[in-house]
Design a protein around this motif. Structure first.
Motif, PDB file in Angstrom:
ATOM      1  N   GLY A 262      -4.281   5.970  -6.944  1.00 29.12           N
ATOM      2  CA  GLY A 262      -3.251   6.527  -7.797  1.00 29.12           C
ATOM      3  C   GLY A 262      -1.940   6.790  -7.088  1.00 29.12           C
ATOM      4  N   GLU A 263      -1.445   8.026  -7.225  1.00 30.75           N
ATOM      5  CA  GLU A 263      -0.136   8.394  -6.685  1.00 30.75           C
ATOM      6  C   GLU A 263      -0.020   8.150  -5.189  1.00 30.75           C
ATOM      7  N   LEU A 264      -1.058   8.467  -4.444  1.00 30.00           N
ATOM      8  CA  LEU A 264      -0.993   8.282  -2.989  1.00 30.00           C
ATOM      9  C   LEU A 264      -0.863   6.801  -2.641  1.00 30.00           C
ATOM     10  N   GLY A 265      -1.629   5.964  -3.275  1.00 27.92           N
ATOM     11  CA  GLY A 265      -1.537   4.532  -3.030  1.00 27.92           C
ATOM     12  C   GLY A 265      -0.175   3.962  -3.396  1.00 27.92           C
ATOM     13  N   LEU A 266       0.433   4.506  -4.440  1.00 30.66           N
ATOM     14  CA  LEU A 266       1.747   4.034  -4.863  1.00 30.66           C
ATOM     15  C   LEU A 266       2.856   4.437  -3.887  1.00 30.66           C
ATOM     16  N   LYS A 267       2.626   5.463  -3.084  1.00 33.21           N
ATOM     17  CA  LYS A 267       3.624   5.917  -2.115  1.00 33.21           C
ATOM     18  C   LYS A 267       3.736   4.987  -0.912  1.00 33.21           C
ATOM     19  N   VAL A 268       2.697   4.219  -0.628  1.00 31.08           N
ATOM     20  CA  VAL A 268       2.667   3.387   0.578  1.00 31.08           C
ATOM     21  C   VAL A 268       3.691   2.268   0.487  1.00 31.08           C
ATOM     22  N   ARG A 269       4.475   2.150   1.530  1.00 27.27           N
ATOM     23  CA  ARG A 269       5.469   1.083   1.648  1.00 27.27           C
ATOM     24  C   ARG A 269       4.924   0.096   2.682  1.00 27.27           C
ATOM     25  N   THR A 270       4.740  -1.127   2.266  1.00 23.38           N
ATOM     26  CA  THR A 270       4.246  -2.145   3.193  1.00 23.38           C
ATOM     27  C   THR A 270       5.403  -3.014   3.653  1.00 23.38           C
ATOM     28  N   GLY A 271       5.278  -3.493   4.867  1.00 22.38           N
ATOM     29  CA  GLY A 271       6.326  -4.332   5.442  1.00 22.38           C
ATOM     30  C   GLY A 271       5.875  -5.770   5.576  1.00 22.38           C
ATOM     31  N   ALA A 272       6.704  -6.542   6.234  1.00 18.46           N
ATOM     32  CA  ALA A 272       6.431  -7.968   6.420  1.00 18.46           C
ATOM     33  C   ALA A 272       5.120  -8.196   7.168  1.00 18.46           C
ATOM     34  N   TYR A 273       4.836  -7.347   8.155  1.00 17.09           N
ATOM     35  CA  TYR A 273       3.603  -7.502   8.936  1.00 17.09           C
ATOM     36  C   TYR A 273       2.378  -7.420   8.032  1.00 17.09           C
ATOM     37  N   GLU A 274       2.342  -6.406   7.179  1.00 18.66           N
ATOM     38  CA  GLU A 274       1.175  -6.237   6.305  1.00 18.66           C
ATOM     39  C   GLU A 274       1.043  -7.395   5.328  1.00 18.66           C
ATOM     40  N   TRP A 275       2.169  -7.849   4.755  1.00 23.40           N
ATOM     41  CA  TRP A 275       2.112  -8.967   3.816  1.00 23.40           C
ATOM     42  C   TRP A 275       1.639 -10.240   4.511  1.00 23.40           C
ATOM     43  N   LYS A 276       2.104 -10.449   5.739  1.00 18.54           N
ATOM     44  CA  LYS A 276       1.672 -11.629   6.490  1.00 18.54           C
ATOM     45  C   LYS A 276       0.176 -11.561   6.778  1.00 18.54           C
ATOM     46  N   ARG A 277      -0.306 -10.375   7.183  1.00 14.02           N
ATOM     47  CA  ARG A 277      -1.740 -10.211   7.460  1.00 14.02           C
ATOM     48  C   ARG A 277      -2.565 -10.450   6.211  1.00 14.02           C
ATOM     49  N   MET A 278      -2.120  -9.900   5.080  1.00 14.45           N
ATOM     50  CA  MET A 278      -2.872 -10.081   3.839  1.00 14.45           C
ATOM     51  C   MET A 278      -2.886 -11.542   3.436  1.00 14.45           C
ATOM     52  N   ALA A 279      -1.780 -12.229   3.580  1.00 14.30           N
ATOM     53  CA  ALA A 279      -1.714 -13.653   3.237  1.00 14.30           C
ATOM     54  C   ALA A 279      -2.587 -14.452   4.180  1.00 14.30           C
ATOM     55  N   GLY A 280      -2.576 -14.091   5.469  1.00 18.88           N
ATOM     56  CA  GLY A 280      -3.405 -14.796   6.442  1.00 18.88           C
ATOM     57  C   GLY A 280      -4.874 -14.663   6.143  1.00 18.88           C
ATOM     58  N   ILE A 281      -5.287 -13.499   5.696  1.00 20.06           N
ATOM     59  CA  ILE A 281      -6.688 -13.281   5.335  1.00 20.06           C
ATOM     60  C   ILE A 281      -7.050 -14.154   4.143  1.00 20.06           C
ATOM     61  N   GLN A 282      -6.139 -14.246   3.157  1.00 15.65           N
ATOM     62  CA  GLN A 282      -6.397 -15.024   1.956  1.00 15.65           C
ATOM     63  C   GLN A 282      -6.529 -16.512   2.235  1.00 15.65           C
ATOM     64  N   ILE A 283      -5.768 -17.009   3.226  1.00 16.90           N
ATOM     65  CA  ILE A 283      -5.826 -18.450   3.501  1.00 16.90           C
ATOM     66  C   ILE A 283      -6.654 -18.767   4.751  1.00 16.90           C
ATOM     67  N   GLY A 284      -7.444 -17.797   5.167  1.00 20.04           N
ATOM     68  CA  GLY A 284      -8.368 -18.044   6.268  1.00 20.04           C
ATOM     69  C   GLY A 284      -7.779 -17.844   7.639  1.00 20.04           C
ATOM     70  N   GLY A 285      -6.648 -17.148   7.772  1.00 18.60           N
ATOM     71  CA  GLY A 285      -5.990 -16.962   9.061  1.00 18.60           C
ATOM     72  C   GLY A 285      -6.333 -15.769   9.803  1.00 18.60           C
TER      73      GLY A 285
END
Length: 112
Positions: A89-112
């Motif tokens: 909920g509210e706590l999760g919505l407060k989190v600001r993610t940066g380029a590093y986190e997006w890159k890591r999440m994308a890497g996990i999705q494509i097997g990286g």
């Protein structure tokens, strides 16, 4: 037997309090660096550790690991953060993610 197992209850309590104070200093420093306050959730990480997930006022996130759930709760109490029951909920919505986190999440999705 380890020294912790053979220590008196008073010595174990004193050691746990010192650990909680040390962790609380790190939490307080995190809050100061990220807008002056923080919210958190104390979560079990297996049988022998607890993770304190932190979200600063500016949306930055971090964590601290405590040896027991009781020490984690005490550290959170000493630091003065606002505790939540879960990371939703509210706590999760407060989190600001940066380029590093997006890159890591994308890497996990494509097997990286």
């Amino acid at each position: 037997m380890t020294s912790a197992e053979t220590a008196t209850p008073a010595a174990q309590d004193a050691r746990a309090e010192r650990r909680a104070k040390r962790i609380a200093k790190h939490i307080t420093a995190f809050a100061a660096r990220h807008g002056g306050s923080a919210d958190g959730v104390v979560e079990y990480v297996g049988r022998t550790a607890t993770r304190i997930v932190l979200v600063g006022a500016d949306g930055a996130w971090g964590d601290q690991v405590a040896p027991t759930h009781a020490v984690g709760l005490r550290a959170a109490e000493l630091s003065g953060i606002t505790l939540h029951d879960s990371f939703e909920g509210e706590l999760g919505l407060k989190v600001r993610t940066g380029a590093y986190e997006w890159k890591r999440m994308a890497g996990i999705q494509i097997g990286g």
